[in-house]
Design an enzyme around this catalytic site. Sequence first.
Site, PDB file in Angstrom:
ATOM      1  N   ASN A   7       0.853  -1.193   0.000  1.00 24.90           N
ATOM      2  CA  ASN A   7       0.000   0.000   0.000  1.00 24.90           C
ATOM      3  C   ASN A   7       0.892   1.248   0.000  1.00 24.90           C
ATOM      4  OD1 ASN A   7      -1.444   2.289   1.030  1.00 24.90           O
ATOM      5  ND2 ASN A   7      -3.108   0.921   1.581  1.00 24.90           N
ATOM      6  N   ASP A   9      -0.142   4.506  -0.216  1.00 29.75           N
ATOM      7  CA  ASP A   9      -0.845   5.761   0.122  1.00 29.75           C
ATOM      8  C   ASP A   9       0.064   6.769   0.816  1.00 29.75           C
ATOM      9  OD1 ASP A   9      -3.169   4.637  -0.816  1.00 29.75           O
ATOM     10  OD2 ASP A   9      -4.032   4.264   1.163  1.00 29.75           O
ATOM     11  N   HIS A  10       0.930   6.270   1.723  1.00 36.49           N
ATOM     12  CA  HIS A  10       1.752   7.192   2.514  1.00 36.49           C
ATOM     13  C   HIS A  10       2.741   7.983   1.658  1.00 36.49           C
ATOM     14  CE1 HIS A  10      -0.048   6.131   6.145  1.00 36.49           C
ATOM     15  NE2 HIS A  10       0.858   5.350   6.689  1.00 36.49           N
ATOM     16  N   ARG A  18       2.999  19.025   1.099  1.00 38.00           N
ATOM     17  CA  ARG A  18       3.472  20.260   0.475  1.00 38.00           C
ATOM     18  C   ARG A  18       2.697  20.618  -0.787  1.00 38.00           C
ATOM     19  NH1 ARG A  18       8.548  22.367   2.081  1.00 38.00           N
ATOM     20  NH2 ARG A  18       8.514  22.117   4.330  1.00 38.00           N
ATOM     21  N   HIS A  43      -5.674   3.732  -1.982  1.00 36.77           N
ATOM     22  CA  HIS A  43      -7.023   4.059  -1.521  1.00 36.77           C
ATOM     23  C   HIS A  43      -7.401   5.421  -2.095  1.00 36.77           C
ATOM     24  CE1 HIS A  43      -9.783   4.503   2.314  1.00 36.77           C
ATOM     25  NE2 HIS A  43     -10.437   4.749   1.191  1.00 36.77           N
ATOM     26  N   ARG A  45      -9.629   8.081  -1.717  1.00 35.37           N
ATOM     27  CA  ARG A  45     -10.615   8.546  -0.744  1.00 35.37           C
ATOM     28  C   ARG A  45     -11.490   9.618  -1.369  1.00 35.37           C
ATOM     29  NH1 ARG A  45      -8.950   7.178   4.840  1.00 35.37           N
ATOM     30  NH2 ARG A  45     -10.671   8.520   5.439  1.00 35.37           N
ATOM     31  N   ARG A  49      -7.435  12.910   0.029  1.00 37.49           N
ATOM     32  CA  ARG A  49      -6.398  13.451   0.924  1.00 37.49           C
ATOM     33  C   ARG A  49      -4.989  12.994   0.571  1.00 37.49           C
ATOM     34  NH1 ARG A  49      -7.201  10.284   6.589  1.00 37.49           N
ATOM     35  NH2 ARG A  49      -9.180  11.334   6.531  1.00 37.49           N
ATOM     36  N   HIS A  50      -4.865  11.867  -0.121  1.00 36.78           N
ATOM     37  CA  HIS A  50      -3.521  11.457  -0.552  1.00 36.78           C
ATOM     38  C   HIS A  50      -3.506  11.024  -2.026  1.00 36.78           C
ATOM     39  CE1 HIS A  50      -5.271   7.721   0.866  1.00 36.78           C
ATOM     40  NE2 HIS A  50      -4.917   7.879   2.122  1.00 36.78           N
ATOM     41  N   GLU A  70      -8.574   0.440  -3.151  1.00 41.28           N
ATOM     42  CA  GLU A  70      -9.448   0.511  -1.972  1.00 41.28           C
ATOM     43  C   GLU A  70     -10.398   1.681  -2.143  1.00 41.28           C
ATOM     44  OE1 GLU A  70      -7.495   0.966   1.745  1.00 41.28           O
ATOM     45  OE2 GLU A  70      -6.184  -0.728   1.395  1.00 41.28           O
ATOM     46  N   THR A 101      -8.030   3.762   7.972  1.00 47.45           N
ATOM     47  CA  THR A 101      -9.251   2.965   8.033  1.00 47.45           C
ATOM     48  C   THR A 101      -9.303   2.278   9.397  1.00 47.45           C
ATOM     49  OG1 THR A 101      -8.833   2.551   5.705  1.00 47.45           O
ATOM     50  CG2 THR A 101     -10.615   1.315   6.714  1.00 47.45           C
ATOM     51  N   GLU A 151     -10.879  -9.457   3.102  1.00 47.35           N
ATOM     52  CA  GLU A 151      -9.631  -9.050   3.749  1.00 47.35           C
ATOM     53  C   GLU A 151      -9.928  -8.885   5.233  1.00 47.35           C
ATOM     54  OE1 GLU A 151      -7.374  -5.826   1.993  1.00 47.35           O
ATOM     55  OE2 GLU A 151      -6.405  -5.384   3.912  1.00 47.35           O
ATOM     56  N   HIS A 190      -3.730  -4.484   7.741  1.00 49.83           N
ATOM     57  CA  HIS A 190      -3.828  -3.372   8.679  1.00 49.83           C
ATOM     58  C   HIS A 190      -2.976  -3.624   9.916  1.00 49.83           C
ATOM     59  CE1 HIS A 190      -5.229   0.217  10.642  1.00 49.83           C
ATOM     60  NE2 HIS A 190      -5.777   0.563   9.490  1.00 49.83           N
ATOM     61  N   HIS A 213       1.956   1.068   6.070  1.00 49.87           N
ATOM     62  CA  HIS A 213       2.708   1.951   6.964  1.00 49.87           C
ATOM     63  C   HIS A 213       4.106   1.422   7.295  1.00 49.87           C
ATOM     64  CE1 HIS A 213       3.116   5.049  10.060  1.00 49.87           C
ATOM     65  NE2 HIS A 213       3.800   4.120  10.695  1.00 49.87           N
TER      66      HIS A 213
HETATM   67  N1  PXP Z   1      -5.792  -2.975   4.139  1.00 52.92           N
HETATM   68  C1  PXP Z   1      -6.735  -2.002   4.170  1.00 52.92           C
HETATM   69  C2  PXP Z   1      -8.112  -2.344   3.695  1.00 52.92           C
HETATM   70  C3  PXP Z   1      -6.423  -0.699   4.604  1.00 52.92           C
HETATM   71  O1  PXP Z   1      -7.380   0.249   4.609  1.00 52.92           O
HETATM   72  C4  PXP Z   1      -5.107  -0.398   4.996  1.00 52.92           C
HETATM   73  C5  PXP Z   1      -4.754   0.972   5.448  1.00 52.92           C
HETATM   74  O2  PXP Z   1      -4.869   1.870   4.414  1.00 52.92           O
HETATM   75  C6  PXP Z   1      -4.150  -1.443   4.927  1.00 52.92           C
HETATM   76  C7  PXP Z   1      -4.527  -2.717   4.527  1.00 52.92           C
HETATM   77  C8  PXP Z   1      -2.717  -1.206   5.280  1.00 52.92           C
HETATM   78  O3  PXP Z   1      -2.596  -0.926   6.642  1.00 52.92           O
HETATM   79  P1  PXP Z   1      -1.192  -0.471   7.211  1.00 52.92           P
HETATM   80  O4  PXP Z   1      -0.870   0.842   6.591  1.00 52.92           O
HETATM   81  O5  PXP Z   1      -1.429  -0.401   8.681  1.00 52.92           O
HETATM   82  O6  PXP Z   1      -0.199  -1.538   6.815  1.00 52.92           O
END
Ligand code: PXP
Length: 237
Positions: A7, A9-10, A18, A43, A45, A49-50, A70, A101, A151, A190, A213
């Site tokens: 993932n 997103d970060h 910025r 994801h 959203r 936001r990202h 997502e 989430t 999931e 997650h 993350h």
């Molecule tokens: N799976 C889903 C459905 C999520 O929403 C997220 C967080 O965006 C993750 C997995 C990944 O979670 P983490 O960032 O804690 O690894």
Amino acid sequence: MPELGVNIDHVATVRQARRTNEPDPVWAAALAQLGGADGITVHLREDRRHISDRDVRILRETVTVKLNLEMACEPEIVEIACQVKPDQATLVPERREEVTTEGGLDIVAQHDRVARAIDRLRSAGISVSLFLDPDARQIEAAAGLRADAVELHTGQYALASGAAQQKELENLVRIGALVRQSGMSLHAGHGLTYRNVRPVAAIEAMHELNIGHSIVARAIMVGLESAVREMKRLVTV
Ligand code: PXP
């Protein structure tokens, strides 16, 4: 041996801090694939936001492994998915004030809304996964909705320690078996980290883990390709 969905997103979160154009999640997806990712997860959203619409569009063109989008059961986002056609859509709950989430989708309470989103996505040829708490009632509802995959939310497992964590793991094993017996593919995610992932990866018939993350945090130190390679090694041995 589960597949590893990374993932990213970060990466977009840092860019949005910025409101500039770096770091680019498209580059991140390429590096994650070089590190052995079996899938790329983002994801989109409602509040953007990202991850942005532009990211999703370009990722669809450039990602050569599984692209997992997502999203909430929002008709606007579902329509974008139907146009972009990711390989998989994962339906998640979404609240504006949350940091990430926070819980699984409650498909017992929101049955009709989820059913509409699933029907629309499947009519566009997209496989549908539901992000659910490890709770038998939710799994039974998912089977009734003919989801392709579930999931399991591993947040409670990740937060617990010692005997309490063992109990959470046993519940994931039990509910995971129910997912498989109901004919759906088993995914989890997650809060998974380099330290806690192995028992979850070892759950029988675990097909896909989605991790964000922890991998992106390590990538700041060692680079994304290495961070993905290390996680991939942990989940496949
Ligand atoms: N799976 C889903 C459905 C999520 O929403 C997220 C967080 O965006 C993750 C997995 C990944 O979670 P983490 O960032 O804690 O690894």
